[in-house]
Design an enzyme around this catalytic site. Sequence first.
Site, PDB file in Angstrom:
ATOM      1  N   ASP A   1      22.768 -22.873   8.040  1.00  0.00           N
ATOM      2  CA  ASP A   1      21.774 -21.816   7.878  1.00  0.00           C
ATOM      3  C   ASP A   1      21.512 -21.240   9.269  1.00  0.00           C
ATOM      4  OD1 ASP A   1      19.822 -20.178   6.954  1.00  0.00           O
ATOM      5  OD2 ASP A   1      18.363 -21.752   6.547  1.00  0.00           O
TER       6      ASP A   1
ATOM      7  N   ALA B   1      14.600 -16.081  -0.239  1.00  0.00           N
ATOM      8  CA  ALA B   1      13.137 -15.927  -0.291  1.00  0.00           C
ATOM      9  C   ALA B   1      12.549 -16.200  -1.674  1.00  0.00           C
ATOM     10  CB  ALA B   1      12.718 -14.542   0.209  1.00  0.00           C
TER      11      ALA B   1
ATOM     12  N   CYS C   1      15.367 -48.048  -8.281  1.00  0.00           N
ATOM     13  CA  CYS C   1      14.376 -48.266  -9.339  1.00  0.00           C
ATOM     14  C   CYS C   1      14.628 -49.542 -10.130  1.00  0.00           C
ATOM     15  CB  CYS C   1      14.333 -47.058 -10.264  1.00  0.00           C
ATOM     16  SG  CYS C   1      13.860 -45.565  -9.372  1.00  0.00           S
TER      17      CYS C   1
ATOM     18  N   ASP D   1      19.260 -12.954   8.165  1.00  0.00           N
ATOM     19  CA  ASP D   1      18.756 -11.906   7.283  1.00  0.00           C
ATOM     20  C   ASP D   1      17.230 -11.870   7.377  1.00  0.00           C
ATOM     21  OD1 ASP D   1      18.613 -14.449   6.108  1.00  0.00           O
ATOM     22  OD2 ASP D   1      18.407 -13.590   4.118  1.00  0.00           O
TER      23      ASP D   1
HETATM   24 ZN   LIG Z   1      15.570 -44.127  -9.367  1.00  0.00          ZN
END
Ligand SMILES: [Zn+2]
Length: 492
Positions: free
Chosen positions: A93, A196, A284, A128
């Site tokens: 970027d 944007a 998890c 830009d």
């Molecule tokens: Zn997870």
Amino acid sequence: MRESFEIRDTDAGGRIGELTVPRAGTTVETPALLPVINPNLDTISPRRLADEFGAEILITNSYIIHGDDTLHERALEEGLHDLLDFPGAIMTDSGSFQLSEYGEIDVTTEEILDFQREIGSDIATPVDIPTPPDVSHDRAASDLETTQERLEIAEDVDTGEMLVSAPVQGSTYPDLREQAGRHATGTDLDVFPVGAVVPLMNDYRYDDMIEVVAAAKRGLGADAPVHLFGAGHPMMFALAVAAGCDLFDSAAYALYARDDRYLTVRGTRHLADLDYLPCSCAVCTDHSPAELRALPDAERESELAAHNLHVTFAEIRRIKQAIRSGNLLELVEQRARSHPAMLDGYRTLLDHAAQLERSDPVSKGSFFYTSHESARRPEVVRHHRRLERLSVPDSLLLTVDRSAPDAGYDDVWRVQPPFGPFPRALSKTYPLTAETPERTDRAALEAAADGVARLVETSPETSVTLAHRDWPADVLERLPDGVALVDLADEA
Ligand SMILES: [Zn+2]
């Protein structure tokens, strides 16, 4: 067809594509997620992104590297791929976001593109002007003019094999977004970020986001790879893909982790509020919420970031499979149920059903009618158009009853909500093989009535009788005068 982008499969406005990135010597399958790497702090190392998460491409900010003496020197010496230790494609970027947040930046288009090329970027971005939502039309138009001048400068810079993106701006004005898309696709630049939109997403304005994307797409055409710049929440990926976006970048996985926020495809949860972890990733399954909360800050941040990335990549895979199976819009319908603002986004997408219809396959597995929004899907729009082209006899019975006698009519056609009428010969074809609920709803009846109206209007010579079952009076009012009505419920 653009050389660097090939579309393999489509469903609604969504597609599976291949973006060829010559400088990286690789192709990236889209829809793709580009994790955002801050070269100063990597929560999850780029090597781990590739090895553990299967990231084929990432994005980092050349402006940060440009402005930091040590990074600047190392990037020029070693190249970005070695500096970050990442084997896939690297997009950079330019710092336009910094421009929008902190005012002027001090490099020209030529300088920042040259710099991106020198440090070994595979896809570069010019500077830009990201115009925020809701500014005056005059300001949006004048900002856009500056962006377009810079894209024209970028076209003339010698960038070698490096791809260069052409951001599409225009604030919340569909006319400007469409014009910006048309201009961008007319350059010889390669990848098209819709810019944007972050302020829209931060405010849950998914309806406006879809309007912006739909307008940009009208200008860009079907064969341009589209990047939804700054969109990193997995909740909205299916919606954005269905609108025709191909690339997403996520800083969210790391930023949210820093604030103890846990991403799910149905929204964001705060770790403090979770009694259970609704996910089967390694993080998890190895921890309870209490165990995660008890970790030291840096470790907790890293574990949460890993979970956030797992959820995000899993959603991208789920979306690709949905495109392959032809049920992307059914996934969008599910996601739309997770937040009222997402539902607004989906309903706005369906305002553009005719636009989506152009890339929607003629035949798919099967159409599931799962919400009253299904009545507005592109398949319904297409069937209604098709009714204009069917040859119709002098007298026709249209009936909701599967086993109607054809006494006295030249032909008998079935009427199936939400599609409307169709001749027997089409009954085994998509989408008329749809699975629909027994308890139909008003939206499906209205769409079916609109189908009948379309048929009658294009065949005014035909005498049409509609045998319905208990259709409400205001649905029947959608029909033109002259349609004879029979209520099968009265006859039973
Ligand atoms: Zn997870």
